[in-house]
Each structure stands twice: as structure tokens, then as C-alpha cells.
Design a protein around this motif. Structure first.
Motif, mmCIF file in Angstrom:
data_model
loop_
_atom_site.group_PDB
_atom_site.id
_atom_site.type_symbol
_atom_site.label_atom_id
_atom_site.label_comp_id
_atom_site.label_asym_id
_atom_site.label_seq_id
_atom_site.Cartn_x
_atom_site.Cartn_y
_atom_site.Cartn_z
ATOM 1 N N ILE A 25 9.401 17.755 -18.331
ATOM 2 C CA ILE A 25 9.739 19.594 -18.154
ATOM 3 C C ILE A 25 10.510 20.156 -19.432
ATOM 4 O O ILE A 25 10.774 19.757 -19.949
ATOM 5 C CB ILE A 25 10.843 18.786 -17.124
ATOM 6 N N ASP A 26 9.310 21.164 -19.536
ATOM 7 C CA ASP A 26 9.615 22.024 -20.153
ATOM 8 C C ASP A 26 9.421 21.586 -22.106
ATOM 9 O O ASP A 26 10.089 21.644 -23.020
ATOM 10 C CB ASP A 26 10.866 22.506 -20.721
ATOM 11 N N GLY A 27 8.827 20.127 -22.019
ATOM 12 C CA GLY A 27 8.017 19.415 -22.891
ATOM 13 C C GLY A 27 9.802 18.226 -23.698
ATOM 14 O O GLY A 27 9.148 17.473 -23.939
ATOM 15 N N ILE A 28 10.045 18.013 -22.528
ATOM 16 C CA ILE A 28 11.382 16.949 -22.069
ATOM 17 C C ILE A 28 11.213 16.303 -21.367
ATOM 18 O O ILE A 28 10.756 16.310 -20.388
ATOM 19 C CB ILE A 28 12.940 17.849 -21.497
ATOM 20 N N MET A 29 10.846 15.121 -22.037
ATOM 21 C CA MET A 29 10.588 13.550 -21.166
ATOM 22 C C MET A 29 12.062 12.889 -20.112
ATOM 23 O O MET A 29 12.959 12.837 -20.703
ATOM 24 C CB MET A 29 10.103 13.000 -21.849
ATOM 25 N N ILE A 30 11.495 12.804 -19.244
ATOM 26 C CA ILE A 30 13.479 12.913 -17.949
ATOM 27 C C ILE A 30 11.976 11.874 -17.173
ATOM 28 O O ILE A 30 11.626 12.069 -16.552
ATOM 29 C CB ILE A 30 13.302 14.174 -16.877
ATOM 30 N N PRO A 31 13.284 10.314 -17.142
ATOM 31 C CA PRO A 31 12.913 9.718 -15.658
ATOM 32 C C PRO A 31 13.434 9.652 -14.937
ATOM 33 O O PRO A 31 13.977 11.037 -14.101
ATOM 34 C CB PRO A 31 13.906 8.310 -16.273
#
Length: 239
Positions: free
Chosen positions: A202-208
Motif C-alpha cells: 500500500i503506497d510502497g508499505i508492506m502490510i500483512p
């Protein structure tokens, strides 16, 4: 910052990207055996979770009935209806768990407090570990099948509400979170092995987006037939 944490944060998108945002919203669906132990009915209805990224604040809606939401901070939990009408609130909410064990029944404010601190901790990891007051060190790795996951132990500052003062995080070869271990102090201090998977960018942020927390044995292995909490996230977005 120790190299393990620095590498993990970079693998999840980096602090610059994280610090460019202030709010994160997701749709959550929750299940597991834990809720029945607490005398609660947990349905499979999707709910909206909102958290602040840089201070411990969270809310979920609907809560209890349509039009109601929670308002969580470490110092206060409240259930709020339309027009900001406070339906119920509790200051110093941690004190309300004194003497509880795994099967002590919860009221709606107990549940709202647990939901607030737990989801805030989960959705901000590993970035929260770079906040002031956290102490971190590398620990023994965990072997899961053919993989070796590097371990990090975090000591939480008193100002942060969470499961326990010490919590362990394990990172795969790509340095993404695979597992998060802790003791649930407010429910008899039981040990949990919390598996984390299916990350999205999400916008370059990795979120499980998939979380499964099991009872943990003395050998640190999960008890796969004792699924305490399941959480599935979707429709993640920064606001």
C-alpha cells in the motif's frame, strides 16, 4: 537502531514512506475461539478499523450496534454514538482486567480496549519498534519448515498499551514479518504464537493481511488445534 530492525523496516517500505502518512484504514473480519472463552459473540461481519500511525489511537465501527464506534487510547476507552455521544467509557482501562484469567468474561469496554491496542500494535509493526522508548535486541532464530526466521525481542515502554512488556518478532529471508509472539497479560498471561502472512503493498508499505494467533507451547511451537484469534484485513488505505 540495530541492523536487524533497520533491515526489517526497510523491507516493509522504509521509515520515510511510513512517516509520510498519519492514518491507516482497513476492513477487518475477526474470528477464533478466544471470544467464546470471554463470553462474547464474534460474528463474521466486516468492520472498519482506523488507526493513527504515530501515536496510539484507534477506532472500530460498527461496534455493538450500527452507528456506534470505539475510541481507544491507552488512558481511556469509550463507545461513541452519532453526534459524538458517549455511550460508555472507562478511564485507566488496564486496571479493569485485574485478576482476570483466560475464561473471565468481558464487558463491551474490555473488548473495545483489547481490540484497540491489539490492532494498533499489529498494524504498525515493525515501524512502531523505531519509536522512542523501545528497546530491541536480536534473539535466537526460529526454524519453520525449510526456512530460518531471524528473531527480535522488543521491550515496550510503559506508555504503550499492548499484550506484554516483552514481545518477539520473527522475520523471513525477505525480512518481512512471519510471526509475532507474546503473552496476553490481561487474560491470564497465556502465551501466543501469532502467524502473519499474505502481505500487500500500500503506497510502497508492506502490510500483512492474514493473521492467525495460536496458543503456544513451552517449546515455543504453536498448538495448531487451538486457534485463539483470526484476523483478515482488506481494503487497506492511508488517509
Amino acid at each position: 537502531m540495530i541492523p536487524l530492525l533497520a533491515n526489517a523496516i526497510e523491507a516493509h517500505g522504509g521509515l520515510d514512506r511510513w512517516n509520510a502518512h498519519s492514518l491507516l484504514t482497513a476492513t477487518i473480519v475477526t474470528g477464533g475461539d478466544f471470544w467464546a472463552l470471554k463470553g462474547l459473540d464474534q460474528d463474521q461481519a466486516p468492520r472498519t478499523m482506523r488507526i493513527e500511525l504515530h501515536r496510539e489511537r484507534a477506532s472500530v465501527e460498527p461496534f455493538g450496534k450500527p452507528g456506534q464506534r470505539t475510541d481507544f487510547s491507552p488512558e481511556r476507552i469509550a463507545i461513541v454514538a452519532a453526534g459524538e455521544r458517549v455511550v460508555a467509557e472507562r478511564n485507566n482501562p488496564r486496571a479493569a482486567f485485574a485478576g482476570h484469567d483466560m475464561r473471565t468474561h468481558w464487558d463491551p469496554l474490555h473488548r473495545a480496549y483489547f481490540n484497540g491496542y491489539a490492532l494498533w500494535t499489529y498494524m504498525t509493526a515493525p515501524f512502531l519498534l523505531a519509536m522512542d522508548g523501545f528497546e530491541v535486541r536480536e534473539i535466537e532464530p526460529w526454524r519453520e519448515g525449510p526456512e530460518v526466521w531471524r528473531g527480535l525481542r522488543a521491550t515496550y515502554p510503559a506508555a504503550i498499551a499492548s499484550h506484554s512488556d516483552e514481545q518477539d518478532f520473527y522475520f523471513g529471508p525477505d525480512m518481512l514479518i512471519r510471526r509475532h509472539d507474546y503473552r496476553v497479560e490481561i487474560a491470564g498471561n497465556f502465551a501466543a504464537a501469532h502467524y502473519v502472512s499474505d502481505p500487500v503493498s500500500i503506497d510502497g508499505i508492506m502490510i500483512p493481511t492474514r493473521r492467525r494467533a495460536y496458543l503456544r507451547g513451552e517449546d515455543l511451537a504453536p498448538m495448531r488445534d487451538e486457534l485463539m484469534v483470526s484476523i483478515d484485513l482488506s481494503e487497506l488505505r492511508f488517509d
